[in-house]
Design a protein around this motif. Sequence first.
Motif, PDB file in Angstrom:
ATOM      1  N   GLU A  69       0.887  -1.286   0.047  1.00 48.13           N
ATOM      2  CA  GLU A  69      -0.036  -0.053   0.012  1.00 48.13           C
ATOM      3  C   GLU A  69       1.016   1.236  -0.125  1.00 48.13           C
ATOM      4  O   GLU A  69       1.985   1.269   0.334  1.00 48.13           O
ATOM      5  CB  GLU A  69      -1.083   0.134   1.339  1.00 48.13           C
ATOM      6  N   ARG A  70       0.262   2.341  -0.469  1.00 39.99           N
ATOM      7  CA  ARG A  70       0.989   3.521  -0.687  1.00 39.99           C
ATOM      8  C   ARG A  70       1.799   4.058   0.933  1.00 39.99           C
ATOM      9  O   ARG A  70       0.885   3.908   2.057  1.00 39.99           O
ATOM     10  CB  ARG A  70       0.147   4.713  -0.939  1.00 39.99           C
ATOM     11  N   GLY A  71       2.847   4.166   0.793  1.00 37.27           N
ATOM     12  CA  GLY A  71       3.566   4.454   2.038  1.00 37.27           C
ATOM     13  C   GLY A  71       4.002   3.447   2.847  1.00 37.27           C
ATOM     14  O   GLY A  71       4.364   3.759   3.980  1.00 37.27           O
ATOM     15  N   GLU A  72       3.868   2.288   2.565  1.00 37.93           N
ATOM     16  CA  GLU A  72       4.083   1.097   3.211  1.00 37.93           C
ATOM     17  C   GLU A  72       5.294   0.523   3.190  1.00 37.93           C
ATOM     18  O   GLU A  72       5.622   0.278   1.893  1.00 37.93           O
ATOM     19  CB  GLU A  72       3.136  -0.178   3.273  1.00 37.93           C
ATOM     20  N   PRO A  73       6.165   0.179   4.033  1.00 36.39           N
ATOM     21  CA  PRO A  73       7.463  -0.743   3.741  1.00 36.39           C
ATOM     22  C   PRO A  73       7.017  -2.023   3.321  1.00 36.39           C
ATOM     23  O   PRO A  73       6.328  -2.593   3.815  1.00 36.39           O
ATOM     24  CB  PRO A  73       8.294  -0.600   5.192  1.00 36.39           C
ATOM     25  N   PRO A  74       7.896  -2.493   2.092  1.00 39.20           N
ATOM     26  CA  PRO A  74       7.458  -3.717   1.531  1.00 39.20           C
ATOM     27  C   PRO A  74       7.459  -4.876   2.606  1.00 39.20           C
ATOM     28  O   PRO A  74       6.696  -5.807   2.421  1.00 39.20           O
ATOM     29  CB  PRO A  74       8.584  -3.909   0.414  1.00 39.20           C
ATOM     30  N   ALA A  75       8.511  -4.864   3.339  1.00 43.37           N
ATOM     31  CA  ALA A  75       8.639  -6.006   4.208  1.00 43.37           C
ATOM     32  C   ALA A  75       7.456  -6.056   5.179  1.00 43.37           C
ATOM     33  O   ALA A  75       6.967  -7.093   5.614  1.00 43.37           O
ATOM     34  CB  ALA A  75      10.119  -5.872   5.059  1.00 43.37           C
ATOM     35  N   ARG A  76       7.047  -4.911   5.444  1.00 45.81           N
ATOM     36  CA  ARG A  76       5.874  -4.793   6.373  1.00 45.81           C
ATOM     37  C   ARG A  76       4.668  -5.224   5.951  1.00 45.81           C
ATOM     38  O   ARG A  76       3.826  -5.785   6.510  1.00 45.81           O
ATOM     39  CB  ARG A  76       5.907  -3.215   7.157  1.00 45.81           C
ATOM     40  N   ALA A  77       4.832  -4.923   4.441  1.00 44.77           N
ATOM     41  CA  ALA A  77       3.459  -5.177   3.710  1.00 44.77           C
ATOM     42  C   ALA A  77       3.280  -6.602   3.722  1.00 44.77           C
ATOM     43  O   ALA A  77       1.975  -7.206   3.850  1.00 44.77           O
ATOM     44  CB  ALA A  77       3.726  -4.619   2.316  1.00 44.77           C
ATOM     45  N   GLY A  78       4.421  -7.422   3.436  1.00 39.79           N
ATOM     46  CA  GLY A  78       4.453  -8.905   3.517  1.00 39.79           C
ATOM     47  C   GLY A  78       3.947  -9.321   5.013  1.00 39.79           C
ATOM     48  O   GLY A  78       3.102 -10.444   5.015  1.00 39.79           O
ATOM     49  N   MET A  79       4.487  -9.016   6.018  1.00 39.25           N
ATOM     50  CA  MET A  79       4.083  -9.275   7.354  1.00 39.25           C
ATOM     51  C   MET A  79       2.682  -9.071   7.430  1.00 39.25           C
ATOM     52  O   MET A  79       1.710 -10.006   8.050  1.00 39.25           O
ATOM     53  CB  MET A  79       4.949  -8.566   8.222  1.00 39.25           C
ATOM     54  N   ARG A  80       2.037  -7.956   6.932  1.00 36.95           N
ATOM     55  CA  ARG A  80       0.540  -7.672   7.258  1.00 36.95           C
ATOM     56  C   ARG A  80      -0.200  -8.763   6.449  1.00 36.95           C
ATOM     57  O   ARG A  80      -1.289  -9.093   6.943  1.00 36.95           O
ATOM     58  CB  ARG A  80       0.417  -6.359   6.870  1.00 36.95           C
ATOM     59  N   GLU A  81       0.187  -9.023   5.145  1.00 36.93           N
ATOM     60  CA  GLU A  81      -0.437  -9.728   4.381  1.00 36.93           C
ATOM     61  C   GLU A  81      -0.631 -11.125   4.874  1.00 36.93           C
ATOM     62  O   GLU A  81      -1.528 -12.074   4.884  1.00 36.93           O
ATOM     63  CB  GLU A  81       0.021  -9.807   2.913  1.00 36.93           C
ATOM     64  N   VAL A  82       0.503 -11.817   5.566  1.00 39.85           N
ATOM     65  CA  VAL A  82       0.484 -13.149   6.076  1.00 39.85           C
ATOM     66  C   VAL A  82      -0.438 -12.877   7.259  1.00 39.85           C
ATOM     67  O   VAL A  82      -1.102 -13.953   7.269  1.00 39.85           O
ATOM     68  CB  VAL A  82       2.152 -13.268   6.809  1.00 39.85           C
ATOM     69  N   ALA A  83      -0.492 -12.107   8.049  1.00 40.17           N
ATOM     70  CA  ALA A  83      -1.418 -11.726   9.155  1.00 40.17           C
ATOM     71  C   ALA A  83      -2.895 -11.946   8.813  1.00 40.17           C
ATOM     72  O   ALA A  83      -3.743 -12.713   9.153  1.00 40.17           O
ATOM     73  CB  ALA A  83      -1.175 -10.669  10.144  1.00 40.17           C
ATOM     74  N   GLU A  84      -3.149 -11.055   7.566  1.00 38.43           N
ATOM     75  CA  GLU A  84      -4.524 -11.057   7.302  1.00 38.43           C
ATOM     76  C   GLU A  84      -4.947 -12.384   6.377  1.00 38.43           C
ATOM     77  O   GLU A  84      -6.250 -12.937   6.374  1.00 38.43           O
ATOM     78  CB  GLU A  84      -4.586  -9.888   6.101  1.00 38.43           C
ATOM     79  N   GLU A  85      -4.031 -13.027   5.805  1.00 35.12           N
ATOM     80  CA  GLU A  85      -4.385 -14.229   4.857  1.00 35.12           C
ATOM     81  C   GLU A  85      -4.312 -15.565   5.648  1.00 35.12           C
ATOM     82  O   GLU A  85      -5.256 -16.325   5.436  1.00 35.12           O
ATOM     83  CB  GLU A  85      -3.610 -14.364   3.618  1.00 35.12           C
ATOM     84  N   VAL A  86      -3.422 -15.702   6.477  1.00 36.03           N
ATOM     85  CA  VAL A  86      -3.438 -17.110   6.986  1.00 36.03           C
ATOM     86  C   VAL A  86      -3.305 -17.123   8.437  1.00 36.03           C
ATOM     87  O   VAL A  86      -3.156 -17.966   9.155  1.00 36.03           O
ATOM     88  CB  VAL A  86      -1.977 -17.839   6.601  1.00 36.03           C
TER      89      VAL A  86
END
Length: 340
Positions: A227-244
């Motif tokens: 997302e805009r303004g989001e660090p890529p590694a943190r985005a991956g962590m967020r998606e892991v939490a949301e998806e699984v």
Amino acid sequence: MIVWLNGAFGAGKTTTARELLDLLPGSVLYDPELLGTGLRVMLPERRTGEVDDFHELRSWRRLVADAAVALLAEVPGPLIAPVALLRQDHRDEIFGALAARRVPVCHFLLHADETILRDRIAQRSLADGAPARDWCLDRLPAYHKALPWLTADAHTVDTTGLSPRGTAERVAAVVREGGGALDIVQTPEPTAETVAAGVLLFDEHDRVLLVDPTYKPGWEFPGGVVERGEPPARAGMREVAEEVGLELADVPRLLVVDWEPPCASAFGGLRLLFDGGLLESARADELLLPGAELRDWRFASESEAAGLLPPERYRRLRWALRARERGTTLNLEAGAPVGG
């Protein structure tokens, strides 16, 4: 809205669709098979000769969603689509594209006993000839193979003892009650190049965690668009939490950066894969999948992943695994290393 009538040839999809026009106000018959006929005329023979069925043409699957949206700009709907869709990855691609455009899909399976199907196909051959009969019969095994996922995904109506009118009345009643509607995540289509972050999680045997999205074909890594303004590694962590449903304690290490070039059907952009480390079996048992987005998960070896991932994702995985082995980070363009 689209009322999608699925099933084997001979199940009564087209005759039921015509009856539904009288039962669902504002409904319009939408026949995507006509798009296939047009493609066979427009595409060169060398391309159409490579496939047995125009359903295998990616251009057809894309046009199905595009044409539906165009029709719904002209009429209130619903659209009635009597189409056999027997491959789950084709279902995911088409229904996912419709969901992204905010077009709800009510999915129905019109089922009949095989003896009834064969009898109906035989009757059809009287008008269309032996080649049409043989073509329909040759596709019965594909229908039976697809039944496990079809019955799980669609509202089943057994047409064995029903007339087309009776079948249509049952479908219409379910539609009016809000039944048959698919819950698919609405992922907006990108309007420009994107940055996406995926996270590789491994079991004790160094197999990688893959997830099966409901809205696009093929398996995938947990992850998503940054997302805009989001660090890529943190985005991956967020998606892991949301998806699984897993919270990663540490920021994962970058394995590959892959430049996916734009093409006629996609904007492309940067694709990053991070090393999420070991996922112990006890934690794997806690995985939670959002049903509207993911239907399944599994650990896969590199060779097993080759048969599950689309080619571009598999190439990215291969180089990510090499980077992990070497303790380095690799820069890729279109799935191939560049630079030193």
